[in-house]
Design a protein around this motif. Structure first.
Motif, PDB file in Angstrom:
ATOM      1  N   GLY A  95       7.447  -4.045  -1.606  1.00 55.40           N
ATOM      2  CA  GLY A  95       7.938  -2.905  -2.383  1.00 55.40           C
ATOM      3  C   GLY A  95       9.442  -2.686  -2.348  1.00 55.40           C
ATOM      4  O   GLY A  95       9.941  -1.789  -3.018  1.00 55.40           O
ATOM      5  N   THR A  96      10.175  -3.507  -1.588  1.00 57.20           N
ATOM      6  CA  THR A  96      11.632  -3.334  -1.520  1.00 57.20           C
ATOM      7  C   THR A  96      12.357  -4.050  -2.660  1.00 57.20           C
ATOM      8  O   THR A  96      13.557  -3.881  -2.826  1.00 57.20           O
ATOM      9  CB  THR A  96      12.189  -3.860  -0.177  1.00 57.20           C
ATOM     10  N   GLY A  97      11.628  -4.895  -3.426  1.00 55.90           N
ATOM     11  CA  GLY A  97      12.256  -5.616  -4.545  1.00 55.90           C
ATOM     12  C   GLY A  97      12.345  -4.725  -5.778  1.00 55.90           C
ATOM     13  O   GLY A  97      11.922  -3.561  -5.767  1.00 55.90           O
ATOM     14  N   GLY A 146       6.119  -1.171   1.089  1.00 62.17           N
ATOM     15  CA  GLY A 146       5.912  -2.131   2.175  1.00 62.17           C
ATOM     16  C   GLY A 146       6.971  -3.218   2.180  1.00 62.17           C
ATOM     17  O   GLY A 146       7.554  -3.536   1.136  1.00 62.17           O
ATOM     18  N   SER A 147       7.186  -3.779   3.355  1.00 62.32           N
ATOM     19  CA  SER A 147       8.185  -4.839   3.515  1.00 62.32           C
ATOM     20  C   SER A 147       7.795  -5.666   4.739  1.00 62.32           C
ATOM     21  O   SER A 147       7.004  -5.225   5.572  1.00 62.32           O
ATOM     22  CB  SER A 147       9.561  -4.194   3.751  1.00 62.32           C
ATOM     23  N   ARG A 148       8.407  -6.850   4.871  1.00 62.84           N
ATOM     24  CA  ARG A 148       8.212  -7.592   6.118  1.00 62.84           C
ATOM     25  C   ARG A 148       8.954  -6.892   7.248  1.00 62.84           C
ATOM     26  O   ARG A 148       8.706  -7.164   8.414  1.00 62.84           O
ATOM     27  CB  ARG A 148       8.704  -9.039   5.927  1.00 62.84           C
ATOM     28  N   ALA A 202       3.561  -7.101  -4.960  1.00 64.19           N
ATOM     29  CA  ALA A 202       4.805  -7.286  -5.721  1.00 64.19           C
ATOM     30  C   ALA A 202       5.761  -8.202  -4.964  1.00 64.19           C
ATOM     31  O   ALA A 202       6.960  -7.927  -4.870  1.00 64.19           O
ATOM     32  CB  ALA A 202       5.448  -5.936  -6.027  1.00 64.19           C
ATOM     33  N   VAL A 203       5.205  -9.276  -4.418  1.00 64.17           N
ATOM     34  CA  VAL A 203       6.056 -10.267  -3.734  1.00 64.17           C
ATOM     35  C   VAL A 203       6.319 -11.424  -4.702  1.00 64.17           C
ATOM     36  O   VAL A 203       5.595 -11.593  -5.683  1.00 64.17           O
ATOM     37  CB  VAL A 203       5.372 -10.826  -2.444  1.00 64.17           C
ATOM     38  N   PRO A 204       7.346 -12.245  -4.442  1.00 64.77           N
ATOM     39  CA  PRO A 204       7.548 -13.427  -5.286  1.00 64.77           C
ATOM     40  C   PRO A 204       6.370 -14.396  -5.149  1.00 64.77           C
ATOM     41  O   PRO A 204       5.684 -14.415  -4.112  1.00 64.77           O
ATOM     42  CB  PRO A 204       8.821 -14.059  -4.725  1.00 64.77           C
TER      43      PRO A 204
HETATM   44  N1  LIG Z   1      11.344  -7.870 -11.518  1.00 64.17           N
HETATM   45  C1  LIG Z   1      10.614  -7.618 -12.602  1.00 64.17           C
HETATM   46  O1  LIG Z   1      11.106  -7.040 -13.602  1.00 64.17           O
HETATM   47  C2  LIG Z   1       9.152  -7.984 -12.626  1.00 64.17           C
HETATM   48  C3  LIG Z   1       8.370  -7.615 -13.718  1.00 64.17           C
HETATM   49  C4  LIG Z   1       6.997  -7.923 -13.715  1.00 64.17           C
HETATM   50  C5  LIG Z   1       6.445  -8.597 -12.639  1.00 64.17           C
HETATM   51  N2  LIG Z   1       7.239  -8.969 -11.613  1.00 64.17           N
HETATM   52  C6  LIG Z   1       6.637  -9.694 -10.485  1.00 64.17           C
HETATM   53  O2  LIG Z   1       6.702  -8.852  -9.372  1.00 64.17           O
HETATM   54  C7  LIG Z   1       6.945  -9.602  -8.171  1.00 64.17           C
HETATM   55  C8  LIG Z   1       8.158  -9.013  -7.478  1.00 64.17           C
HETATM   56  O3  LIG Z   1       9.276  -9.130  -8.312  1.00 64.17           O
HETATM   57  P1  LIG Z   1      10.725  -8.720  -7.776  1.00 64.17           P
HETATM   58  O4  LIG Z   1      11.682  -9.024  -8.844  1.00 64.17           O
HETATM   59  O5  LIG Z   1      10.666  -7.352  -7.198  1.00 64.17           O
HETATM   60  O6  LIG Z   1      10.864  -9.815  -6.596  1.00 64.17           O
HETATM   61  P2  LIG Z   1      11.831  -9.926  -5.334  1.00 64.17           P
HETATM   62  O7  LIG Z   1      12.835  -8.847  -5.363  1.00 64.17           O
HETATM   63  O8  LIG Z   1      12.316 -11.333  -5.280  1.00 64.17           O
HETATM   64  O9  LIG Z   1      10.819  -9.743  -4.122  1.00 64.17           O
HETATM   65  C9  LIG Z   1      10.178  -8.543  -3.817  1.00 64.17           C
HETATM   66  C10 LIG Z   1      10.116  -8.358  -2.320  1.00 64.17           C
HETATM   67  O10 LIG Z   1       9.220  -9.324  -1.762  1.00 64.17           O
HETATM   68  C11 LIG Z   1       9.624  -9.603  -0.400  1.00 64.17           C
HETATM   69  N3  LIG Z   1       9.639 -11.058  -0.241  1.00 64.17           N
HETATM   70  C12 LIG Z   1      10.599 -11.944  -0.632  1.00 64.17           C
HETATM   71  N4  LIG Z   1      10.230 -13.200  -0.330  1.00 64.17           N
HETATM   72  C13 LIG Z   1       9.022 -13.110   0.270  1.00 64.17           C
HETATM   73  C14 LIG Z   1       8.121 -14.058   0.832  1.00 64.17           C
HETATM   74  N5  LIG Z   1       8.375 -15.376   0.815  1.00 64.17           N
HETATM   75  N6  LIG Z   1       6.973 -13.604   1.391  1.00 64.17           N
HETATM   76  C15 LIG Z   1       6.681 -12.265   1.410  1.00 64.17           C
HETATM   77  N7  LIG Z   1       7.500 -11.317   0.908  1.00 64.17           N
HETATM   78  C16 LIG Z   1       8.652 -11.743   0.340  1.00 64.17           C
HETATM   79  C17 LIG Z   1      11.017  -9.010  -0.212  1.00 64.17           C
HETATM   80  O11 LIG Z   1      10.833  -7.835   0.565  1.00 64.17           O
HETATM   81  P3  LIG Z   1      11.106  -7.803   2.164  1.00 64.17           P
HETATM   82  O12 LIG Z   1      12.180  -8.807   2.452  1.00 64.17           O
HETATM   83  O13 LIG Z   1      11.574  -6.397   2.346  1.00 64.17           O
HETATM   84  O14 LIG Z   1       9.799  -8.112   2.790  1.00 64.17           O
HETATM   85  C18 LIG Z   1      11.443  -8.597  -1.604  1.00 64.17           C
HETATM   86  O15 LIG Z   1      12.235  -7.423  -1.630  1.00 64.17           O
HETATM   87  C19 LIG Z   1       7.164 -11.057  -8.616  1.00 64.17           C
HETATM   88  O16 LIG Z   1       6.031 -11.813  -8.331  1.00 64.17           O
HETATM   89  C20 LIG Z   1       7.399 -10.956 -10.117  1.00 64.17           C
HETATM   90  O17 LIG Z   1       6.881 -12.086 -10.816  1.00 64.17           O
HETATM   91  C21 LIG Z   1       8.571  -8.672 -11.563  1.00 64.17           C
END
Ligand SMILES: NC(=O)c1ccc[n+]([C@@H]2O[C@H](COP(=O)([O-])OP(=O)(O)OC[C@H]3O[C@@H](n4cnc5c(N)ncnc54)[C@H](OP(=O)(O)O)[C@@H]3O)[C@@H](O)[C@H]2O)c1
Length: 226
Positions: A23-25, A45-47, A82-84
């Protein structure tokens, strides 16, 4: 009668706590902000519990808190993943015992990026949603929010989001509940989009939206004509 049923759903959705794994992304924060301003109890949530608390504090909303992913998975009634894509499988494996019996909403788009832009990755199970259901056999996985822009979610000046959220799943009561949840976001319609085996196209379609965004300098999404 239909109106009464909808009100009952909305009332139970509002009393629900939503836990956002990763949830931090951008996407997690955007959904957290919108659900918390709609009145739901939201857990980011976050790691790292510290990072989650910091991010939650920035919103300064009394019903929005942060913690580590495991605590959030344990505490929430409904989880949003909502993780990658790169972290999807390992994250779900680690959280499986804590998500049993719960609705798990997956919005993960398995995409690759190269010099030509975004493109869908092949997923052995068919889609991220189907992988989630395979890894979480005792949870009910529902796909939603794949095509929603985090930029729009996070912009407090956008009062009406005015999009449709496609909701996919194999259990009608769960997809109904997630449609109702989606409709707590202002201007959003939740539309049933088919069973989980059809989630792959919706996840992949985000690559098309990213291309549209680049060409037209936009934050595009979907509207279905019914
Ligand atoms: N961004 C958009 O506009 C959008 C729209 C629709 C769908 N999505 C989907 O939503 C998901 C999240 O998108 P986002 O842009 O918010 O991604 P992000 O910022 O890259 O990642 C979200 C969070 O996931 C955690 N994370 C990063 N690498 C990880 C790993 N290897 N294992 C576990 N946790 C990890 C990190 O939090 P911590 O370091 O705090 O744990 C990070 O803040 C993606 O799968 C994307 O396809 C995104």
């Amino acid at each position: 009668m239909k109106c009464f049923v909808l009100r009952v759903f909305v009332a139970s959705a509002v009393s629900t706590s939503i836990g956002i794994i990763g949830g931090t992304g951008d996407q997690g924060r955007g959904l957290a902000y919108r659900f918390a301003t709609a009145g739901l109890e939201v857990l980011i949530g976050s790691r790292s519990a510290e990072r989650a608390s910091e991010v939650a504090r920035e919103f300064a909303l009394p019903n929005l808190r942060g913690s580590d992913n495991v605590s959030v998975a344990k505490e929430c009634a409904i989880a949003i993943i909502a993780v990658p894509w790169a972290g999807h499988e390992a994250t779900l494996k680690g959280l499986e015992p804590f998500l049993r019996g719960k609705i798990v909403i997956d919005c993960v788009n398995p995409l690759g990026f190269d010099e030509k832009g975004a493109y869908p990755l092949k997923v052995a199970e068919g889609s991220a949603c189907e992988q989630a259901q395979a890894l979480l056999p005792e949870s009910t996985v529902v796909g939603a929010f794949h095509n929603v822009s985090s930029v729009v979610l996070l912009n407090p000046e956008v009062a009406e989001i005015a999009i449709d959220v496609l909701v996919l799943g194999d259990e009608r009561t769960a997809t109904d509940q997630v449609q109702t949840l989606a409709e707590l976001l202002p201007g959003v319609r939740g539309i049933y989009g088919g069973r989980l085996r059809n989630a792959g196209q919706i996840e992949a379609f985000t690559a098309n939206l990213i291309s549209i965004n680049r060409r037209y300098k936009a934050h595009s999404s979907l509207r279905i004509t019914l």
